[in-house]
Design a protein around this motif. Structure first.
Motif, short mmCIF file in Angstrom:
data_model
loop_
_atom_site.label_atom_id
_atom_site.label_comp_id
_atom_site.label_asym_id
_atom_site.label_seq_id
_atom_site.Cartn_x
_atom_site.Cartn_y
_atom_site.Cartn_z
N GLU A 105 6.33 16.14 20.92
CA GLU A 105 5.28 16.16 21.94
C GLU A 105 5.87 16.35 23.34
O GLU A 105 5.18 16.84 24.24
CB GLU A 105 4.47 14.87 21.89
CG GLU A 105 3.60 14.77 20.65
CD GLU A 105 2.98 13.39 20.47
OE1 GLU A 105 3.20 12.50 21.32
OE2 GLU A 105 2.27 13.21 19.46
N ASN A 106 7.14 15.97 23.52
CA ASN A 106 7.83 16.14 24.81
C ASN A 106 8.55 17.48 24.89
O ASN A 106 9.41 17.66 25.75
CB ASN A 106 8.87 15.02 25.00
CG ASN A 106 8.26 13.68 25.30
OD1 ASN A 106 7.13 13.60 25.75
ND2 ASN A 106 9.01 12.63 25.06
N PHE A 107 8.20 18.41 23.98
CA PHE A 107 8.81 19.74 23.95
C PHE A 107 10.32 19.67 23.84
O PHE A 107 11.05 20.39 24.51
CB PHE A 107 8.37 20.56 25.18
CG PHE A 107 6.88 20.65 25.31
CD1 PHE A 107 6.16 21.48 24.46
CD2 PHE A 107 6.20 19.88 26.24
CE1 PHE A 107 4.77 21.54 24.55
CE2 PHE A 107 4.82 19.94 26.34
CZ PHE A 107 4.10 20.77 25.49
N GLY A 108 10.78 18.74 22.98
CA GLY A 108 12.20 18.64 22.67
C GLY A 108 12.96 17.63 23.51
O GLY A 108 14.12 17.35 23.21
N ARG A 109 12.35 17.10 24.56
CA ARG A 109 13.03 16.06 25.34
C ARG A 109 13.05 14.79 24.49
O ARG A 109 12.00 14.29 24.10
CB ARG A 109 12.30 15.82 26.67
CG ARG A 109 13.16 15.04 27.66
CD ARG A 109 12.49 14.89 29.02
NE ARG A 109 11.54 13.79 28.93
CZ ARG A 109 10.22 13.87 29.16
NH1 ARG A 109 9.68 15.02 29.49
NH2 ARG A 109 9.45 12.82 29.05
N LYS A 110 14.23 14.28 24.22
CA LYS A 110 14.41 13.17 23.28
C LYS A 110 13.63 11.93 23.71
O LYS A 110 13.77 11.44 24.82
CB LYS A 110 15.90 12.82 23.17
CG LYS A 110 16.21 11.85 22.07
CD LYS A 110 17.41 12.31 21.31
CE LYS A 110 17.79 11.32 20.25
NZ LYS A 110 17.20 11.62 18.97
N ALA A 111 12.82 11.45 22.79
CA ALA A 111 12.04 10.22 23.02
C ALA A 111 12.88 9.00 22.67
O ALA A 111 13.81 9.07 21.85
CB ALA A 111 10.77 10.24 22.18
N ALA A 112 12.55 7.88 23.27
CA ALA A 112 13.25 6.62 22.99
C ALA A 112 12.98 6.18 21.55
O ALA A 112 11.87 6.37 21.04
CB ALA A 112 12.80 5.54 23.96
N LEU A 113 13.99 5.60 20.93
CA LEU A 113 13.86 5.08 19.57
C LEU A 113 13.66 3.58 19.65
O LEU A 113 14.47 2.87 20.26
CB LEU A 113 15.12 5.39 18.75
CG LEU A 113 15.17 4.83 17.33
CD1 LEU A 113 14.07 5.44 16.47
CD2 LEU A 113 16.54 5.10 16.71
N LEU A 114 12.59 3.10 19.05
CA LEU A 114 12.31 1.67 18.99
C LEU A 114 13.36 1.00 18.13
O LEU A 114 13.61 1.41 17.00
CB LEU A 114 10.91 1.43 18.40
CG LEU A 114 10.50 -0.03 18.17
CD1 LEU A 114 10.35 -0.75 19.51
CD2 LEU A 114 9.19 -0.08 17.39
#
Length: 143
Positions: A105-114
């Protein structure tokens, strides 16, 4: 996103806020599962101790043997340790899936991992100590 709101986000800030909310919600669900497991184990322990105490009263003071108490503790704790491992594995998969979806959803920008962990690391030792401590016939060095 699984919540259906990400497509409504109008700026990266909106998406980031939504993603943080989704991670917080998942963390709360995980914590609730941990709390339920802890409560269930403690309740099971209390019921067993109550049953042994009732048996003790009916039998005129005869307590269960050390081996019987230790076997119950070992079997019960082992069962809950297996359930916990399964729970943590499932929760890690949920967290990884959420991070992958949010990265997309962030167009490939790495999201934080819980991060997933059990908030009661001493639970099993505490249960063993409490169960074994209810029986004075158990040598103190083995409680």
């Amino acid at each position: 996103a699984a919540s259906g709101y990400a497509s409504d986000a109008t700026s990266p800030c909106d998406s980031t806020t939504l993603h943080e909310f989704e991670r917080c919600k998942l963390a709360a669900e995980h914590r609730a599962g941990h709390e339920m497991m802890r409560k269930n184990l403690l309740s099971r322990m209390e019921r067993q101790v109550d049953a042994w105490n009732a048996e003790n009263t009916r039998s005129g003071g005869l307590r269960p043997s050390f081996d019987k108490v230790q076997k119950w503790a070992d079997n019960t704790i082992s069962s809950y340790e297996e359930m916990l491992q399964d729970m943590l594995d499932r929760q890690r998969m949920e967290a990884e899936t959420m991070a992958a979806m949010q990265t997309a959803e962030n167009f490939g920008r790495k999201a934080a991992l819980l991060q997933v962990s059990f908030p009661f690391p001493d639970l099993f030792d505490q249960v063993r100590t409490r169960v074994m401590g209810h029986f004075p016939s158990v040598p103190k060095e083995l409680r």
